[in-house]
Design an enzyme around this catalytic site. Structure first.
Site, PDB file in Angstrom:
ATOM      1  CE  LYS A   1       5.649  -7.081  -1.274  1.00  0.00           C
ATOM      2  NZ  LYS A   1       4.907  -5.931  -0.449  1.00  0.00           N
TER       3      LYS A   1
ATOM      4  CE1 TYR B   1       4.331  -2.571  -4.475  1.00  0.00           C
ATOM      5  CE2 TYR B   1       6.794  -2.393  -4.125  1.00  0.00           C
ATOM      6  CZ  TYR B   1       5.728  -3.130  -4.070  1.00  0.00           C
ATOM      7  OH  TYR B   1       5.655  -4.296  -3.601  1.00  0.00           O
TER       8      TYR B   1
ATOM      9  NE  ARG C   1      -5.344  -8.870  -5.474  1.00  0.00           N
ATOM     10  CZ  ARG C   1      -4.492  -8.034  -4.813  1.00  0.00           C
ATOM     11  NH1 ARG C   1      -3.304  -8.097  -5.168  1.00  0.00           N
ATOM     12  NH2 ARG C   1      -4.729  -7.281  -3.886  1.00  0.00           N
TER      13      ARG C   1
ATOM     14  NE  ARG D   1       0.728 -10.140   1.354  1.00  0.00           N
ATOM     15  CZ  ARG D   1       0.065  -9.228   0.223  1.00  0.00           C
ATOM     16  NH1 ARG D   1      -1.265  -9.551   0.128  1.00  0.00           N
ATOM     17  NH2 ARG D   1       0.785  -8.862  -0.691  1.00  0.00           N
TER      18      ARG D   1
ATOM     19  CG  ASN E   1       2.884  -7.397   2.375  1.00  0.00           C
ATOM     20  OD1 ASN E   1       4.039  -7.472   1.703  1.00  0.00           O
ATOM     21  ND2 ASN E   1       1.940  -6.885   2.151  1.00  0.00           N
TER      22      ASN E   1
ATOM     23  CG  HIS F   1       3.565  -7.390  -5.698  1.00  0.00           C
ATOM     24  ND1 HIS F   1       2.520  -6.369  -5.369  1.00  0.00           N
ATOM     25  CD2 HIS F   1       3.312  -7.395  -6.891  1.00  0.00           C
ATOM     26  CE1 HIS F   1       2.073  -5.832  -6.320  1.00  0.00           C
ATOM     27  NE2 HIS F   1       2.609  -6.663  -7.526  1.00  0.00           N
TER      28      HIS F   1
ATOM     29  CD  GLU G   1       2.282  -5.210 -10.455  1.00  0.00           C
ATOM     30  OE1 GLU G   1       2.169  -6.460 -10.701  1.00  0.00           O
ATOM     31  OE2 GLU G   1       1.731  -4.489  -9.800  1.00  0.00           O
TER      32      GLU G   1
HETATM   33  P1  CMP Z   1       2.120  -5.149  -2.265  1.00  0.00           P
HETATM   34  O1  CMP Z   1       1.008  -5.884  -2.564  1.00  0.00           O
HETATM   35  O2  CMP Z   1       3.435  -5.301  -2.592  1.00  0.00           O
HETATM   36  O3  CMP Z   1       1.536  -3.535  -2.816  1.00  0.00           O
HETATM   37  C1  CMP Z   1       1.794  -2.304  -2.252  1.00  0.00           C
HETATM   38  C2  CMP Z   1       2.721  -2.418  -0.761  1.00  0.00           C
HETATM   39  O4  CMP Z   1       2.389  -1.285  -0.071  1.00  0.00           O
HETATM   40  C3  CMP Z   1       1.688  -3.546  -0.041  1.00  0.00           C
HETATM   41  O5  CMP Z   1       1.987  -4.974  -0.770  1.00  0.00           O
HETATM   42  C4  CMP Z   1       2.197  -3.434   1.117  1.00  0.00           C
HETATM   43  O6  CMP Z   1       3.455  -4.144   1.579  1.00  0.00           O
HETATM   44  C5  CMP Z   1       2.623  -1.921   1.189  1.00  0.00           C
HETATM   45  N1  CMP Z   1       1.823  -1.202   2.211  1.00  0.00           N
HETATM   46  C6  CMP Z   1       0.362  -1.079   2.038  1.00  0.00           C
HETATM   47  N2  CMP Z   1      -0.012  -0.557   3.254  1.00  0.00           N
HETATM   48  C7  CMP Z   1       0.881  -0.207   4.024  1.00  0.00           C
HETATM   49  C8  CMP Z   1       1.168   0.606   5.227  1.00  0.00           C
HETATM   50  N3  CMP Z   1       0.133   1.052   5.629  1.00  0.00           N
HETATM   51  N4  CMP Z   1       2.230   0.638   5.661  1.00  0.00           N
HETATM   52  C9  CMP Z   1       3.588   0.163   5.057  1.00  0.00           C
HETATM   53  N5  CMP Z   1       3.404  -0.651   3.802  1.00  0.00           N
HETATM   54  C10 CMP Z   1       2.328  -0.586   3.389  1.00  0.00           C
END
Ligand code: CMP
Length: 142
Positions: free
Chosen positions: A11, A51, A87, A104, A114, A117, A128
């Site tokens: 990211k 998303y 994961r 992470r 974070n 993904h 995806e």
């Molecule tokens: P990702 O694995 O990319 O899939 C969905 C994303 O939503 C997740 O990682 C986070 O980066 C984001 N996400 C999930 N929960 C929250 C939250 N409470 N606030 C902001 N972003 C979030």
């Protein structure tokens, strides 16, 4: 263990922190192979479609803003149990809860920013990968 493919994204925060190398090294040291890769600044259309499953969540706007704020590295990883393995290497969504040594835990600063993904199931991996990579752009090894 079945050979699988999974979609990985480094990211904007990971790209800005200049940790593409150590993240890919972690994948490679754990049996995952990069079989497609492209660096790109995502459009809102790309991020919103990717998303779409989260579109009713309160953080959706913030997530799309962040994912379109700077370039990301899109990759297809291949290897034994690639979806689960990726994961495990990423760690929990919230870096505060991520296990020591995970990507992470090492690099992420918040749930939103974070660093990586990874697809969470075979069906989402297929969607995806197809969202970002035409079949012809995914190489086969060997
Ligand atoms: P990702 O694995 O990319 O899939 C969905 C994303 O939503 C997740 O990682 C986070 O980066 C984001 N996400 C999930 N929960 C929250 C939250 N409470 N606030 C902001 N972003 C979030």
């Amino acid at each position: 263990m079945a050979t699988e493919r999974t979609l990985s994204i480094i990211k904007p925060d990971g790209v800005k922190k200049n940790v593409i190398g150590p993240i890919i090294t972690k994948f490679e040291e754990n049996g995952l192979h990069v079989v497609a890769a492209r660096m790109e600044k995502l459009s809102r259309h790309q991020a919103e479609g990717f998303y779409a499953v989260h579109k009713e969540r309160p953080f959706f706007g913030e997530l799309v803003d962040f994912m379109t704020s700077a370039p990301v590295l899109l990759m297809v990883l291949e290897g034994p149990d690639a979806i689960k393995k990726n994961r495990e290497l990423m760690g929990a969504t919230d870096p505060a809860e991520a296990a020591d040594g995970t990507i992470r835990k090492l690099y992420a600063s918040s749930k939103g920013e974070n660093t990586v993904h990874g697809s969470d199931a075979p069906e989402t991996a297929a969607f995806e990968i197809g969202w970002f990579f035409p079949q012809a752009d995914v190489t086969s090894r060997g």
